[in-house]
Design a protein around this motif. Structure first.
Motif, PDB file in Angstrom:
ATOM      1  N   ILE A  27      39.105  30.236  58.956  1.00 22.85           N
ATOM      2  CA  ILE A  27      40.585  30.416  58.608  1.00 22.85           C
ATOM      3  C   ILE A  27      40.801  31.908  57.975  1.00 22.85           C
ATOM      4  O   ILE A  27      39.899  32.019  57.105  1.00 22.85           O
ATOM      5  N   ARG A  28      41.750  32.259  58.236  1.00 23.35           N
ATOM      6  CA  ARG A  28      41.849  33.802  57.646  1.00 23.35           C
ATOM      7  C   ARG A  28      43.376  33.963  57.248  1.00 23.35           C
ATOM      8  O   ARG A  28      44.351  34.159  58.022  1.00 23.35           O
ATOM      9  N   PRO A  29      43.547  33.577  56.022  1.00 25.12           N
ATOM     10  CA  PRO A  29      44.965  33.888  55.416  1.00 25.12           C
ATOM     11  C   PRO A  29      45.406  35.302  55.485  1.00 25.12           C
ATOM     12  O   PRO A  29      44.387  36.255  55.374  1.00 25.12           O
ATOM     13  N   ASP A  30      46.476  35.612  55.625  1.00 21.04           N
ATOM     14  CA  ASP A  30      47.335  36.721  55.619  1.00 21.04           C
ATOM     15  C   ASP A  30      47.914  37.132  54.369  1.00 21.04           C
ATOM     16  O   ASP A  30      48.816  36.489  53.718  1.00 21.04           O
ATOM     17  N   TYR A  31      47.214  37.916  53.626  1.00 19.85           N
ATOM     18  CA  TYR A  31      47.595  38.333  52.009  1.00 19.85           C
ATOM     19  C   TYR A  31      48.632  39.695  52.245  1.00 19.85           C
ATOM     20  O   TYR A  31      48.717  40.041  51.225  1.00 19.85           O
ATOM     21  N   ARG A  32      48.972  40.279  53.374  1.00 24.26           N
ATOM     22  CA  ARG A  32      49.764  41.548  53.176  1.00 24.26           C
ATOM     23  C   ARG A  32      50.874  41.591  52.499  1.00 24.26           C
ATOM     24  O   ARG A  32      51.136  42.403  51.920  1.00 24.26           O
ATOM     25  N   ARG A  33      51.604  40.395  52.468  1.00 26.17           N
ATOM     26  CA  ARG A  33      52.929  40.393  51.728  1.00 26.17           C
ATOM     27  C   ARG A  33      52.435  40.127  50.205  1.00 26.17           C
ATOM     28  O   ARG A  33      53.062  40.940  49.425  1.00 26.17           O
ATOM     29  N   GLU A  34      51.409  39.673  49.814  1.00 24.92           N
ATOM     30  CA  GLU A  34      50.992  39.452  48.394  1.00 24.92           C
ATOM     31  C   GLU A  34      50.826  40.844  47.961  1.00 24.92           C
ATOM     32  O   GLU A  34      50.626  41.348  46.783  1.00 24.92           O
ATOM     33  N   ASP A  35      50.087  41.792  48.914  1.00 26.38           N
ATOM     34  CA  ASP A  35      49.425  43.182  48.712  1.00 26.38           C
ATOM     35  C   ASP A  35      50.452  43.890  48.416  1.00 26.38           C
ATOM     36  O   ASP A  35      50.213  45.026  47.712  1.00 26.38           O
ATOM     37  N   GLN A  36      51.644  43.851  48.879  1.00 22.92           N
ATOM     38  CA  GLN A  36      52.883  44.698  48.669  1.00 22.92           C
ATOM     39  C   GLN A  36      53.170  44.899  46.900  1.00 22.92           C
ATOM     40  O   GLN A  36      53.691  45.656  46.471  1.00 22.92           O
ATOM     41  N   LEU A  37      52.558  43.935  46.284  1.00 22.71           N
ATOM     42  CA  LEU A  37      52.574  43.796  44.587  1.00 22.71           C
ATOM     43  C   LEU A  37      51.787  44.487  43.758  1.00 22.71           C
ATOM     44  O   LEU A  37      51.728  44.836  42.725  1.00 22.71           O
ATOM     45  N   GLY A  38      50.840  45.203  44.734  1.00 22.64           N
ATOM     46  CA  GLY A  38      50.033  46.245  44.234  1.00 22.64           C
ATOM     47  C   GLY A  38      48.680  45.408  43.916  1.00 22.64           C
ATOM     48  O   GLY A  38      48.741  44.245  43.782  1.00 22.64           O
ATOM     49  N   HIS A  39      47.698  46.240  43.414  1.00 15.51           N
ATOM     50  CA  HIS A  39      46.181  45.561  43.233  1.00 15.51           C
ATOM     51  C   HIS A  39      46.409  44.496  42.258  1.00 15.51           C
ATOM     52  O   HIS A  39      46.122  43.320  42.383  1.00 15.51           O
ATOM     53  N   ALA A  40      46.831  44.868  41.128  1.00 18.37           N
ATOM     54  CA  ALA A  40      46.767  44.011  39.715  1.00 18.37           C
ATOM     55  C   ALA A  40      47.551  42.787  40.182  1.00 18.37           C
ATOM     56  O   ALA A  40      47.537  41.515  39.905  1.00 18.37           O
ATOM     57  N   GLY A  41      49.011  43.272  40.643  1.00 24.17           N
ATOM     58  CA  GLY A  41      50.112  42.319  40.871  1.00 24.17           C
ATOM     59  C   GLY A  41      49.599  40.959  42.090  1.00 24.17           C
ATOM     60  O   GLY A  41      50.533  40.003  41.853  1.00 24.17           O
ATOM     61  N   SER A  42      48.770  41.336  42.883  1.00 28.40           N
ATOM     62  CA  SER A  42      48.628  40.749  44.186  1.00 28.40           C
ATOM     63  C   SER A  42      47.444  39.370  43.690  1.00 28.40           C
ATOM     64  O   SER A  42      47.452  38.582  44.419  1.00 28.40           O
ATOM     65  N   VAL A  43      46.811  39.602  42.639  1.00 29.44           N
ATOM     66  CA  VAL A  43      45.760  38.798  42.220  1.00 29.44           C
ATOM     67  C   VAL A  43      46.289  37.263  42.245  1.00 29.44           C
ATOM     68  O   VAL A  43      45.600  36.438  42.732  1.00 29.44           O
ATOM     69  N   GLY A  44      46.962  37.272  41.396  1.00 30.06           N
ATOM     70  CA  GLY A  44      47.665  35.814  40.878  1.00 30.06           C
ATOM     71  C   GLY A  44      48.327  35.208  42.524  1.00 30.06           C
ATOM     72  O   GLY A  44      47.928  34.000  42.777  1.00 30.06           O
ATOM     73  N   PRO A  45      49.089  35.743  43.122  1.00 30.37           N
ATOM     74  CA  PRO A  45      49.656  35.238  44.407  1.00 30.37           C
ATOM     75  C   PRO A  45      48.630  34.780  45.394  1.00 30.37           C
ATOM     76  O   PRO A  45      48.617  33.947  46.064  1.00 30.37           O
ATOM     77  N   ARG A  46      47.620  35.875  45.411  1.00 28.10           N
ATOM     78  CA  ARG A  46      46.458  35.734  46.413  1.00 28.10           C
ATOM     79  C   ARG A  46      45.713  34.633  46.043  1.00 28.10           C
ATOM     80  O   ARG A  46      45.347  33.733  46.935  1.00 28.10           O
ATOM     81  N   LEU A  47      45.337  34.426  44.816  1.00 29.78           N
ATOM     82  CA  LEU A  47      44.866  33.126  44.404  1.00 29.78           C
ATOM     83  C   LEU A  47      45.466  31.744  44.801  1.00 29.78           C
ATOM     84  O   LEU A  47      44.727  31.106  45.081  1.00 29.78           O
ATOM     85  N   GLU A  48      46.780  31.858  44.472  1.00 28.66           N
ATOM     86  CA  GLU A  48      47.355  30.600  44.825  1.00 28.66           C
ATOM     87  C   GLU A  48      47.280  30.239  46.242  1.00 28.66           C
ATOM     88  O   GLU A  48      47.153  29.167  46.716  1.00 28.66           O
TER      89      GLU A  48
END
Length: 172
Positions: free
Chosen positions: A35-56
């Protein structure tokens, strides 16, 4: 099917990135479901900002698995995979080019005890300095394989795939 593997790509990458793609192919050839989730949308929030949404997103993917999955991550994907393993039971962690911290995110790298873990890192990693990861692995007595490569580990894909197969054998 042997089990499920969730492969998390790094920032500025995608689910079809070279390392994640090669490891997914190897896993599927060995009878695992990749399974390969796509985190490109979350990564638009920047490194620190993407951690929480990626984790969810990763925790939701783990929750959808029938049994505890193996988590594979590269860079930001490795960092978030480790954090997810603190929240959900996993069968193993295979982490590449792992940052010990993401500046501004407020959380440092941590791992649950007793989960089979292998860290792979480049001697010449210019993004995630080796001394901090070396100290992290040493304090926890984790296996750390150092490769003659940089952060992207692009010259080591086949060596990584061979280690991955060896890592999965006892878990299967």
């Amino acid at each position: 099917m042997r089990g499920q593997i969730i492969l998390s790509h790094g920032s500025d990458s995608g689910p079809d990135a070279t390392k994640v793609g090669v490891l997914a192919e190897h896993a599927e050839a060995l009878g695992w479901r990749a399974i390969r989730p796509d985190y490109r949308r979350e990564d638009q929030l920047g490194h620190a900002g993407s951690v929480g949404p990626r984790l969810e997103k990763l925790v939701a993917a783990i929750d959808a698995c029938v049994e505890p999955p193996v988590l594979v991550g590269s860079s930001m994907g490795a960092f978030v995979s480790a954090l997810a393993a603190l929240e959900r039971k996993v069968a193993g962690l295979f982490l590449l080019a792992t940052p010990p911290a993401i500046p501004g995110c407020g959380r440092a790298l941590d791992l649950p005890a007793g989960v089979p873990t292998l860290l792979l890192h480049g001697w010449r990693d210019e993004v995630c300095p080796l001394p901090a990861l070396y100290a992290f692995a040493g304090a926890r007595r984790l296996p750390l394989l150092l490769l003659d490569d940089d952060h992207r580990l692009g010259a080591s894909v086949e060596a990584i795939a061979a280690q991955f197969r060896q890592f999965l054998d006892p878990i299967a």
